[in-house]
Design a protein around this motif. Structure first.
Motif, PDB file in Angstrom:
ATOM      1  N   LEU A 172      -1.485  -6.487  -2.313  1.00  0.00           N
ATOM      2  CA  LEU A 172      -2.510  -6.039  -3.269  1.00  0.00           C
ATOM      3  C   LEU A 172      -2.747  -7.067  -4.373  1.00  0.00           C
ATOM      4  O   LEU A 172      -3.760  -7.000  -5.065  1.00  0.00           O
ATOM      5  N   LEU A 198     -11.500  -2.859   1.817  1.00  0.00           N
ATOM      6  CA  LEU A 198     -10.520  -2.949   0.738  1.00  0.00           C
ATOM      7  C   LEU A 198     -11.124  -2.614  -0.618  1.00  0.00           C
ATOM      8  O   LEU A 198     -12.349  -2.531  -0.757  1.00  0.00           O
ATOM      9  N   THR A 227      -7.313   1.767  -2.990  1.00  0.00           N
ATOM     10  CA  THR A 227      -7.197   1.278  -1.606  1.00  0.00           C
ATOM     11  C   THR A 227      -7.021   2.447  -0.642  1.00  0.00           C
ATOM     12  O   THR A 227      -7.644   2.484   0.420  1.00  0.00           O
ATOM     13  N   ARG A 239       0.829  -1.203   0.000  1.00  0.00           N
ATOM     14  CA  ARG A 239       0.000   0.000   0.000  1.00  0.00           C
ATOM     15  C   ARG A 239       0.869   1.262   0.000  1.00  0.00           C
ATOM     16  O   ARG A 239       2.064   1.185   0.291  1.00  0.00           O
TER      17      ARG A 239
END
Ligand code: XMP
Length: 322
Positions: free
Chosen positions: A209, A245, A229, A69
């Motif tokens: 991810l 998410l 996200t 992220r």
């Protein structure tokens, strides 16, 4: 699966910490061990246990797989620096994108695209470099249960499905929180002094991810889901939900932008109420809030023309899409 769960109401946190610290010391003897942080609470708790047991004989890494992220590596380094634990960031993005290239089948993505590069290449190299022979990892009771039951191949489960890490990868894997589920892990984390922000963080999967991209995982597609996200996390962090998410779909759909056809990407928002991730139901988010999220995503993430909200429960859905 040969492990007995220690539920939160049966957990003596201090005794558990003492036992695990002693077990890590015994396993490492005079040697060096390594832990790999993922940004989630499980690997954070294991790193603190091992740091308590071994001090500077523990080498801690954050593997930047390219699938993380926004701002994750620096955030983790900072949190752990405040706890006196030095974390080295290792850039392994090329290795993961190369392994993931062309893969669309979920289980092959997990096995070939994530598990193999992690364990056969990146961890094995780091252990050699650090002259260590033990990898500590935060496998938990739900991970093992789901893999053993055949729900999905969690990236970090070996012994319990008949794979000996020593034979397969050449090193030992130690799993101090194997008997715990999330609420108990958080309690241990708090007792170890983990900042509340980290102890209470929603779970984040080891495949990162990649678990949220349907179809091939490329740098471009990761960039899209990463941006979505960040918007979903910011927009739902006060929802009280267990996990929230964004998922990027494989199919594109026709949209319209500036009066012209735009054949664009679809993002799916998921937000779950759950205790331990074994079962989960979608959170009842007010519609206006969902609409605002959709506007932000289509307004700022390039190429996205469609946003949906996932409303099926687990089972038969899963929390992640892959
Ligand atoms: P699912 O998608 O199976 O997820 O409903 C259950 C919980 O596990 C997390 N998850 C993983 N965690 N390695 C992990 O460390 C994995 O391969 C993995 N797959 C899913 C997921 O985020 C959820 O909290």
């Amino acid at each position: 699966m040969g492990i007995t769960e220690i539920p939160l109401d049966k957990l003596d946190t201090e005794a558990f910490i003492e036992q695990q610290v002693a077990a890590i010391r015994e396993a490492a003897a005079d040697g060096i061990a390594m832990s790999a942080l993922s940004g989630g609470v499980d690997s954070a708790v294991v790193t603190l246990l091992a740091h308590r047991a071994l001090g500077t004989r523990l080498k801690s890494y954050f593997i930047d797989t390219g699938l993380m992220r926004e701002n994750e590596p620096q955030q983790i380094v900072d949190w752990f620096a405040a706890l006196d634990v030095k974390v080295e960031v290792v850039d392994a993005a090329d290795r993961f994108f190369e392994a993931l290239r062309g893969l669309t089948d979920p289980e092959r993505k997990r096995e070939q695209g994530i598990t193999q590069p992690f364990y056969k290449d990146v961890f094995a190299d780091l252990l050699r470099r650090a002259n260590a022979n033990i990898l500590l990892q935060g496998t938990n009771f739900t991970d093992v249960q789901e893999t053993a039951a055949g729900v999905k191949r969690q990236h970090n489960v070996f012994t319990q499905i008949g794979i000996d890490p020593q034979k397969a990868f050449g090193y030992k894997v130690l799993e101090p929180i194997l008997a715990l589920r999330k609420p108990a892990i958080r309690a241990v984390g708090r007792a170890l002094g983990l900042p509340t922000e980290l102890a209470q963080r929603p779970p984040f999967p080891g495949p990162a991810l990649a678990a949220r991209i349907i179809g091939e995982v490329t740098r471009e597609r990761v960039a899209i889901v990463r941006q979505a996200t960040a918007i979903v996390e910011e927009g739902l962090c006060d929802s009280g939900a267990f996990q929230y998410l964004a998922v990027l779909h494989q199919d594109r759909v026709t949209g319209v932008r500036d009066g012209k056809r735009d054949f664009g990407y679809q993002i799916e928002i998921r937000c779950w109420d759950s205790q331990d991730a074994v079962t989960a139901v979608p959170t009842e988010i007010p519609f206006a809030r969902l609409r605002a999220l959709a506007d932000r995503i289509t307004g700022t993430v390039p190429g996205v023309v469609s946003v949906t909200y996932h409303i099926a429960a687990k089972p038969p859905s899963c929390i992640e899409a892959v």
